[in-house]
Design a protein around this motif. Structure first.
Motif, PDB file in Angstrom:
ATOM      1  N   ALA A 293       0.824  -1.209   0.000  1.00 40.19           N
ATOM      2  CA  ALA A 293       0.000   0.000   0.000  1.00 40.19           C
ATOM      3  C   ALA A 293       0.860   1.262   0.000  1.00 40.19           C
ATOM      4  O   ALA A 293       0.525   2.253  -0.657  1.00 40.19           O
ATOM      5  CB  ALA A 293      -0.924  -0.003   1.220  1.00 40.19           C
TER       6      ALA A 293
ATOM      7  N   ALA B  77       2.090   1.815  -3.421  1.00 39.84           N
ATOM      8  CA  ALA B  77       1.024   2.372  -4.256  1.00 39.84           C
ATOM      9  C   ALA B  77       0.895   3.874  -4.035  1.00 39.84           C
ATOM     10  O   ALA B  77       0.708   4.646  -4.993  1.00 39.84           O
ATOM     11  CB  ALA B  77      -0.291   1.668  -3.950  1.00 39.84           C
TER      12      ALA B  77
ATOM     13  N   ARG C   3       3.747   5.644  -5.756  1.00 42.02           N
ATOM     14  CA  ARG C   3       3.600   5.680  -7.215  1.00 42.02           C
ATOM     15  C   ARG C   3       2.745   6.859  -7.668  1.00 42.02           C
ATOM     16  O   ARG C   3       2.920   7.369  -8.776  1.00 42.02           O
ATOM     17  CB  ARG C   3       2.980   4.369  -7.702  1.00 42.02           C
ATOM     18  N   ARG C   4       1.850   7.314  -6.793  1.00 36.83           N
ATOM     19  CA  ARG C   4       0.979   8.432  -7.159  1.00 36.83           C
ATOM     20  C   ARG C   4       1.741   9.751  -7.205  1.00 36.83           C
ATOM     21  O   ARG C   4       1.308  10.708  -7.870  1.00 36.83           O
ATOM     22  CB  ARG C   4      -0.176   8.553  -6.165  1.00 36.83           C
TER      23      ARG C   4
ATOM     24  N   ASP D 117      -1.240 -10.844  -5.279  1.00 35.12           N
ATOM     25  CA  ASP D 117      -0.217  -9.812  -5.102  1.00 35.12           C
ATOM     26  C   ASP D 117       0.237  -9.266  -6.453  1.00 35.12           C
ATOM     27  O   ASP D 117       0.508  -8.072  -6.604  1.00 35.12           O
ATOM     28  CB  ASP D 117       0.998 -10.377  -4.363  1.00 35.12           C
TER      29      ASP D 117
ATOM     30  N   TYR E 184      -1.531  -9.048  -9.247  1.00 33.30           N
ATOM     31  CA  TYR E 184      -2.553  -8.146  -9.772  1.00 33.30           C
ATOM     32  C   TYR E 184      -2.531  -6.804  -9.043  1.00 33.30           C
ATOM     33  O   TYR E 184      -2.672  -5.740  -9.663  1.00 33.30           O
ATOM     34  CB  TYR E 184      -3.939  -8.788  -9.651  1.00 33.30           C
ATOM     35  N   ARG E 185      -2.338  -6.851  -7.719  1.00 34.91           N
ATOM     36  CA  ARG E 185      -2.263  -5.598  -6.952  1.00 34.91           C
ATOM     37  C   ARG E 185      -1.040  -4.791  -7.372  1.00 34.91           C
ATOM     38  O   ARG E 185      -1.087  -3.567  -7.448  1.00 34.91           O
ATOM     39  CB  ARG E 185      -2.221  -5.896  -5.457  1.00 34.91           C
TER      40      ARG E 185
ATOM     41  N   TYR F 206      -2.180  -3.226 -10.803  1.00 32.81           N
ATOM     42  CA  TYR F 206      -3.343  -2.345 -10.863  1.00 32.81           C
ATOM     43  C   TYR F 206      -3.449  -1.365  -9.703  1.00 32.81           C
ATOM     44  O   TYR F 206      -4.176  -0.374  -9.800  1.00 32.81           O
ATOM     45  CB  TYR F 206      -4.614  -3.177 -10.975  1.00 32.81           C
ATOM     46  N   GLU F 207      -2.720  -1.591  -8.616  1.00 30.32           N
ATOM     47  CA  GLU F 207      -2.704  -0.624  -7.516  1.00 30.32           C
ATOM     48  C   GLU F 207      -1.412   0.180  -7.488  1.00 30.32           C
ATOM     49  O   GLU F 207      -1.433   1.386  -7.267  1.00 30.32           O
ATOM     50  CB  GLU F 207      -2.906  -1.340  -6.174  1.00 30.32           C
ATOM     51  N   VAL F 208      -0.275  -0.506  -7.724  1.00 25.67           N
ATOM     52  CA  VAL F 208       1.011   0.176  -7.702  1.00 25.67           C
ATOM     53  C   VAL F 208       1.382   0.699  -9.093  1.00 25.67           C
ATOM     54  O   VAL F 208       2.237   1.559  -9.218  1.00 25.67           O
ATOM     55  CB  VAL F 208       2.121  -0.769  -7.166  1.00 25.67           C
ATOM     56  N   SER F 209       0.724   0.185 -10.118  1.00 22.02           N
ATOM     57  CA  SER F 209       1.100   0.480 -11.511  1.00 22.02           C
ATOM     58  C   SER F 209       2.559   0.088 -11.748  1.00 22.02           C
ATOM     59  O   SER F 209       3.320   0.814 -12.406  1.00 22.02           O
ATOM     60  CB  SER F 209       0.892   1.962 -11.836  1.00 22.02           C
TER      61      SER F 209
END
Length: 366
Positions: A224, A227, A230-231, A248, A250-251, A254-257
């Motif tokens: 998290a 993630a 990364r923003r 993990d 996929y996260r 799609y969450e951390v890019s």
């Protein structure tokens, strides 16, 4: 075909370049490793390796791995070594986690499978797609001068891809990484904090390196936090320690890019789960590195087969840990040449263990 006997061996792997130093004071000059010899009722033998980096790198440690090997070995007697997915389920029914120990048995069973049909493991897990593997090495945490000297020495051997260890003081880390990269403009560098930064520290380091375009590997322990980082940062990110399964993965995308993921056999439990995760990463269009936690010749051979059967469009690089370590139980095979590697072409792992190098087994099961 049934497993009739298992032998466990222990030895130490010393780091070939002095002290292997990572973030937050984690360092070692040698690491304990384990070899397993799995023998079938028709006399085919397979070898696997389980090495640990340190107890504060991943939630696994040397004594725990050795205890897990002894716990799992009797369970495998009488089983068909070619049923690797079944063996994974069987081992997990007794021990949750302990992927490092499961890795050794899984690799040994793939070695047997390959020898039983006269094919290298790479051919059994999709066929060779990458005949020449790009090899990388890590630049341990040290002074700028020592780091530059290390890259000079290893680049003379043909290595042109390096992972710069960071994760302590973000400002000093960034200045050191920049100095190393500027000294070798023709070489590909990326940085790896090994989850050593807090979110704030990672933000400082990423901002300081923003214009370099370097890949940034596993800055924080929590996915998290990565993630959130990364923003606010623009550097491509590679996820490593936090990726243990498909969820993990996929996260990570799609969450951390995340641009890529580092997939390690010893962290996942062997060739069987590693190939599954690698294939998922390929389907997701992600790039990846294939390697392991630590190891010698046996580990390097296992890693090479997974890397060689990977899509070259997605394979960033791989590592031959037998170039990082001094002890060679299989004649220093496979061998890196001019910064490239290849999977052995013989049956199974394609290497031969020198029994005289490893002494007597520390435990036997039949």
């Amino acid at each position: 075909m049934k497993i009739s006997a298992i032998e466990l061996y222990e030895y130490d792997l010393t780091y070939a370049h002095g002290t292997y130093a990572m973030s937050k004071g984690r360092s070692a000059r040698q690491q304990p490793s384990n070899l397993v010899r799995v023998v079938t009722d028709d006399g085919i033998e397979g070898w696997g390796e389980a090495a640990t980096l340190s107890g504060n790198y991943l939630p696994v440690f040397a004594a725990g791995t050795r205890a897990a090997l002894r716990e799992l070995a009797p369970l495998l007697i009488g089983q068909d070594p070619r049923r690797t997915s079944h063996l994974q389920r069987l081992m997990s029914s007794v021990l949750m986690g302990q992927a490092n120990a499961k890795n050794a048995f899984d690799v040994a069973c793939w070695d047997i499978f390959g020898k039983s049909v006269g094919l290298p493991i790479a051919e059994l897990i999709g066929g060779v797609l990458s005949a020449e593997l790009p090899i990388f090495e890590a630049v341990p945490l040290s002074s700028v001068e020592d780091s530059i000297a290390y890259v000079q020495k290893r680049s003379a051997e043909g290595i042109l891809r390096y992972q710069i260890k960071i994760g302590d003081d973000p400002a000093r880390d960034a200045a050191r990484a920049r100095a190393i990269a500027e000294a070798f403009p023709e070489i590909f560098f990326f940085v790896d904090a090994n989850a050593g930064y807090t979110l704030l520290e990672a933000q400082v380091a990423m901002r300081a390196l923003d214009d370099t375009g370097m890949f940034f590997e596993q800055p924080c322990r929590e996915l998290a936090d990565c993630a959130l980082l990364r923003r606010t940062g623009r550097l491509p990110m590679i996820m490593d320690e936090t990726v243990l399964n498909h969820a993990d993965l996929y996260r990570a995308k799609y969450e951390v890019s995340a641009a890529a993921v580092n997939i390690k056999l010893g962290r996942l439990g062997g060739i069987t789960p590693t190939v599954a995760l690698r294939n998922a990463a390929q389907d997701l269009g992600m790039h990846f590195a294939i390697e392991d936690v630590w190891g010698g010749d046996v580990t390097s051979a296992a890693v090479s087969h997974v890397a060689a059967s990977s899509s070259p469009e997605h394979l960033l690089h791989t590592s031959f840990f037998n170039d990082w370590t001094n002890e060679h139980v299989a004649g220093y095979q496979p061998r890196m040449k001019s910064g490239r590697g290849a999977a052995p072409t013989g049956p199974g792992l394609g290497i031969t263990i020198d029994r005289a190098m490893i002494g007597a087994p520390v435990a036997s099961f039949s």
